[in-house]
Design a protein around this motif. Structure first.
Motif, PDB file in Angstrom:
ATOM      1  N   THR A   1     136.074 -58.774  56.083  1.00 18.42           N
ATOM      2  CA  THR A   1     134.645 -58.733  55.806  1.00 18.42           C
ATOM      3  C   THR A   1     134.142 -57.296  55.782  1.00 18.42           C
ATOM      4  O   THR A   1     134.854 -56.357  56.163  1.00 18.42           O
ATOM      5  CB  THR A   1     133.871 -59.531  56.862  1.00 18.42           C
ATOM      6  N   GLY A   2     132.880 -57.159  55.361  1.00 19.02           N
ATOM      7  CA  GLY A   2     132.276 -55.828  55.297  1.00 19.02           C
ATOM      8  C   GLY A   2     132.034 -55.208  56.650  1.00 19.02           C
ATOM      9  O   GLY A   2     131.799 -53.993  56.748  1.00 19.02           O
ATOM     10  N   SER A   3     132.084 -55.988  57.715  1.00 15.28           N
ATOM     11  CA  SER A   3     131.880 -55.432  59.044  1.00 15.28           C
ATOM     12  C   SER A   3     133.081 -54.651  59.554  1.00 15.28           C
ATOM     13  O   SER A   3     132.955 -53.874  60.499  1.00 15.28           O
ATOM     14  CB  SER A   3     131.549 -56.558  60.039  1.00 15.28           C
ATOM     15  N   VAL A   4     134.247 -54.829  58.941  1.00 18.83           N
ATOM     16  CA  VAL A   4     135.460 -54.116  59.367  1.00 18.83           C
ATOM     17  C   VAL A   4     135.349 -52.662  58.938  1.00 18.83           C
ATOM     18  O   VAL A   4     135.139 -52.359  57.761  1.00 18.83           O
ATOM     19  CB  VAL A   4     136.719 -54.769  58.780  1.00 18.83           C
ATOM     20  N   LEU A   5     135.499 -51.752  59.884  1.00 19.36           N
ATOM     21  CA  LEU A   5     135.289 -50.325  59.630  1.00 19.36           C
ATOM     22  C   LEU A   5     136.570 -49.651  59.144  1.00 19.36           C
ATOM     23  O   LEU A   5     137.684 -50.087  59.463  1.00 19.36           O
ATOM     24  CB  LEU A   5     134.837 -49.642  60.923  1.00 19.36           C
ATOM     25  N   PRO A   6     136.433 -48.591  58.352  1.00 16.81           N
ATOM     26  CA  PRO A   6     137.600 -47.755  58.033  1.00 16.81           C
ATOM     27  C   PRO A   6     138.230 -47.221  59.322  1.00 16.81           C
ATOM     28  O   PRO A   6     137.537 -46.925  60.299  1.00 16.81           O
ATOM     29  CB  PRO A   6     136.990 -46.623  57.197  1.00 16.81           C
TER      30      PRO A   6
ATOM     31  N   PRO B   1     146.661 -48.459  56.324  1.00 17.29           N
ATOM     32  CA  PRO B   1     145.286 -48.278  56.793  1.00 17.29           C
ATOM     33  C   PRO B   1     144.283 -48.977  55.887  1.00 17.29           C
ATOM     34  O   PRO B   1     144.497 -49.124  54.688  1.00 17.29           O
ATOM     35  CB  PRO B   1     145.102 -46.758  56.752  1.00 17.29           C
ATOM     36  N   ILE B   2     143.198 -49.416  56.490  1.00 19.19           N
ATOM     37  CA  ILE B   2     142.063 -49.961  55.741  1.00 19.19           C
ATOM     38  C   ILE B   2     141.043 -48.846  55.608  1.00 19.19           C
ATOM     39  O   ILE B   2     140.471 -48.388  56.606  1.00 19.19           O
ATOM     40  CB  ILE B   2     141.469 -51.182  56.469  1.00 19.19           C
ATOM     41  N   THR B   3     140.825 -48.374  54.392  1.00 16.68           N
ATOM     42  CA  THR B   3     139.949 -47.226  54.165  1.00 16.68           C
ATOM     43  C   THR B   3     138.643 -47.593  53.484  1.00 16.68           C
ATOM     44  O   THR B   3     137.699 -46.819  53.522  1.00 16.68           O
ATOM     45  CB  THR B   3     140.675 -46.184  53.292  1.00 16.68           C
TER      46      THR B   3
END
Length: 813
Positions: free
Chosen positions: A439-444, A461-463
């Motif tokens: 979701t959009g709440s997950v931060l880089p 990594p999630i960027t």
């Protein structure tokens, strides 16, 4: 008289009015559940009629227990009764149906559900009588004190159908939980049992806090209880598969053989031991022999009587008459204990061997038959697929289901297997093609990690921000973490949000999903080099290589035939048969000279093994006299002079050694280069002397001419050999066997390995250019200096060839 009648009438009237008022008054509100445990009993308290709680059924011979108050519960469609919390009971006294039987179901000595999400599955094999009997599932658990009960649950599933869910709320003492198993849910044969836990922290929202979440399931209190006497019956040889485990997760086959030490009995007995091990397929099983006393019955144990009728008659008078004239293998009842025992008998040992073949022959597989899976379902379902070439498997094939997750650290596991001739530890990459969403709440800064055999192999990594759907996103996994045989992989997602930084009260209990993993995710293994290596204990532990592939008999040298040595040998061969998928054709021999250059195994106490065999494997012959176990009471006092000189060396050269070590670690971390790879010729194997702390040594090397592999399994004494092999063949220890030598210490539980410094290639596949190219790629990646030298030589040759070609074309000037 009038006065007496008037007084009596007044008393009766007053009593009637009081009773009527009491009947019409509403029942008062009961505050008793909220009364603290330490409240004085004289404090007035209101009460209601007692609630009806189903009490546990008493176990014959066990102390009774009082049912605990009911807890909030959840029932599932199709379950016979809602979730019922039974009384807290001491270990060893769980409820069981009178006249029934109990089947322990946890194949581990310790079983823990960890983190915010954990799911573990394995199969439990049931006989037709057990599957048709009314059953209840029971388990006891205790959780970490930081687990939030209002947001944490344990779910139990049988054959993928939930039978109950329980809030995790027992941090102080273990609590017994019991569920009725719906009729018809259990089936004869393998039944899939699943524990699934969702756990949340009480107050902390950090990633670190998720490592504090755990729930321990007590194996001694986790079992299926069956009603009726029929469940304990053993009607066919298929009951061997249903032997199960005891309260510590172990399986034991107790073989009573009066003629154990007679010539000619060893070979059929070892074949029987392997067949029993393959049929049961349990992870922690052992074989024991006795010659004068019938073994005691118990959970997770199968007593087997082996011998001719004349040998067994003094110990078991009620032999079936059929055993007097023909080979017989059947279950009979021990008149002293009432327990079923497996009887293998006949008029002669030739007939006994024929009876053994009737049991073991269904497990026989020709060496050339290819296996598709490695059997793991008894402790980790499903079976691990055996990957032999370029293969793509979905997570659904690997037993990983689609999951939506609302926590901070998600982890799931799956297994794959590679063959014994796997040779890709220095090059190449497997790939996880990830199907997931966040979701959009997950931060880089969040990331997804892949672990192989406990080692981190890749990080993605999630960027991005704003969420996303990942469709076959490739995550490359270095194949140097794989080993022959079973490999355990884990996918872990570390997810942080801005809400976690604030961590308002109740935030940990949020059920809003922030991550989803889909079972369409694929694991892809590319083609890899296939060539055997000698020595390679990891391949022996993985698939019993090279002994599992032998078409002919495997020579086995045993120093002496006694109960301890033969028990250790049978346990070791049983474990090798399980990983190879079939019993091996073993040929016991008392003369090492007759073995020659064949693949062989030598087992026994170190003092009884041939010195020439030890020297061939670079094991010090002096260890036959010096290897003695350290007594438990012996305290080693340090020598003052030696300690002083050791510290002097540390202080004088510590700075220099620290810089060298740091440089080596930098090379390994950034370039995967070690000092062993910076050499033209592998160093010779050093002579090895086992430490007195060690209680078992497994070593492998080449035969005198290099045509075969010799494996030595030795201990200081026969007793040490038996006890150490029982421990070494446990599922948690067996995969750690690797290298040239592996030692185990019974006192410390530590396993140490000596890596292979020089090995030989053993062709295992028909010659092909493609396989040769892969072999060369891996070898050159391991030997960097040889690769650099070859590159320089080829460059010079290319330059000379180019110069000559240009000269012939008239372009020399």
């Amino acid at each position: 008289m009038r006065t007496c009648l008037a007084a009596a009438l007044f008393v009766v009237t007053t009593s009637t009015l009081t009773s009527a008022q009491t009947a019409q008054a509403p029942a008062p509100f009961d505050m008793s559940p909220e009364r603290p445990a330490g409240l004085h009993p004289m404090v007035p308290r209101l009460s209601l009629p007692a609630q009806t709680v189903t009490p546990p059924v008493a176990v014959p011979g066990a102390p009774s227990a009082t049912a605990a108050p009911p807890q909030p519960s959840r029932s599932f469609p199709g379950s016979a009764n809602p979730d019922q919390l039974q009384a807290v009971q001491p270990p060893g006294t769980p409820p069981e149906a009178a006249g029934g039987m109990r089947r322990y179901v946890v194949p581990f000595d310790k079983f823990t559900l960890e983190g915010e999400y954990d799911r573990k599955s394995w199969s439990v094999y049931l006989t037709p009588e057990q599957a048709s009997a009314p059953a209840r599932f029971n388990f006891a658990y205790q959780n970490s004190i930081v687990v939030a009960p209002e947001a944490s649950q344990i779910t139990v599933l049988i054959n993928n159908r939930p039978i109950g869910q329980k809030q995790i709320a027992s941090p102080d003492t273990p609590v017994q939980v019991s569920y009725d198993v719906p009729h018809g849910l259990l089936q004869p044969g393998a039944n899939l049992l699943t524990f699934e836990a969702s756990q949340r922290h009480r107050t902390d929202c950090t990633i670190q806090s998720t490592y504090e979440l755990w729930s321990n399931i007590d194996p001694a209190q986790s079992y299926l209880s069956f009603e009726g006497q029929d469940a304990a019956k053993q009607s066919s040889m298929d009951a061997i598969r249903a032997v199960g485990v005891d309260g510590a997760g172990r399986t034991e086959f107790d073989l009573f053989v009066p003629a154990l030490e007679q010539p000619g009995t060893t070979k059929p007995l070892l074949r029987l031991a392997q067949g029993l091990s393959v049929l049961s397929g349990m992870p922690n099983q052992s074989i024991s022999f006795s010659v004068d006393t019938l073994p005691a019955a118990g959970a997770g144990k199968l007593t087997v009587l082996v011998g001719t009728t004349s040998e067994l008659q003094p110990y078991f008078p009620d032999l079936p008459p059929a055993a007097q004239s023909a080979a017989l293998a059947t279950f009979v009842t021990d008149p002293h204990t009432g327990s079923p025992v497996l009887l293998i008998s006949g008029p002669s040992w030739q007939a006994v061997s024929s009876a053994i073949d009737t049991i073991v022959s269904p497990t026989d597989i020709a060496p050339g038959i290819r296996r598709d899976t490695l059997t793991t379902e008894r402790w980790s379902a499903p079976n691990a697929p055996l990957i032999l070439r370029d293969t793509r498997l979905t997570f659904a094939d690997l037993g990983v289901k689609t999951t939506e997750f609302s926590g901070r650290r998600f982890r799931t596991n799956f297994n794959v297997a590679v063959p014994s001739d796997f040779y890709a530890n220095a090059y190449g990459e497997a790939t996880v093609l990830l199907d997931a969403a966040y979701t959009g709440s997950v931060l880089p800064g969040s990331h997804i990690d892949i672990y192989v055999n406990g080692n981190i192999a890749s990080t993605m990594p999630i960027t991005g921000t704003g969420g996303g759907i990942l469709r076959h996103l490739p995550i490359r996994v270095a194949m140097r973490h794989f080993k022959p045989g079973l490999n355990s992989l884990s996918l872990e997602a570390i997810l942080t949000t801005s809400d976690d930084n604030i961590c308002v009260p109740g935030a940990t209990a949020s059920t809003t999903s922030r991550f989803a993993l889909f079972d369409t995710t694929e694991f892809r293994m590319p083609d890899f080099a296939r060539v055997g290596q000698r020595p390679n204990l990891a391949a022996m532990a993985g698939t019993a290589y090279p002994y599992g592939r032998l078409a002919g008999p495997m020579p086995l040298f045993i120093d002496r035939i006694d109960a301890d040595t033969l028990s250790a040998t049978a346990t070791l061969l049983g474990q090798m048969a399980v990983v190879s998928g079939r019993p091996m054709n073993v040929e016991p021999t008392a003369s090492p000279g007759s073995i020659g250059d064949q693949d062989a195994v030598f087992i026994g106490s170190i003092s009884q093994l041939p010195a020439a065999v030890l020297s061939q494997l670079n094991i010090s012959a002096a260890s036959q006299a010096t290897w003695r176990p350290v007594p438990d009471t012996q305290v080693v006092q340090p020598d003052t002079h030696s300690a002083f000189e050791q510290w002097r060396s540390k202080v004088s050269s510590g700075a220099w050694r620290g810089r060298v070590t740091a440089f080596q670690e930098w090379l390994r971390r950034n370039f995967d280069i070690s000092l062993s790879s910076l050499q033209f010729v592998p160093r010779a194997e050093a002579v090895y002397s086992p430490s007195n702390v060690a209680s078992l040594m497994i070593a492998q090397g080449a035969s005198p001419t290099g045509a075969g592999a010799w494996t030595v399994v030795a201990a200081p004494s026969a007793k040490d050999l038996r006890e150490s092999i029982d421990a070494m063949t446990e599922q948690r220890n067996w995969p750690q066997i690797s290298g040239h030598i592996t030692t185990y210490s019974e006192k410390t539980g530590e396993i140490e390995t000596v890596p292979v410094s020089r090995f030989d290639f053993v062709p295992s596949q028909p010659w092909s250019v493609a396989n040769f190219r892969l072999i060369a790629a891996n070898w050159l990646s391991t030997n960097i200096l040889s690769y650099a030298f070859l590159l320089v030589v080829l460059s010079i040759l290319l330059g000379m060839a180019t110069s000559g070609m240009l000269g012939r074309l008239g372009r020399g000037k």
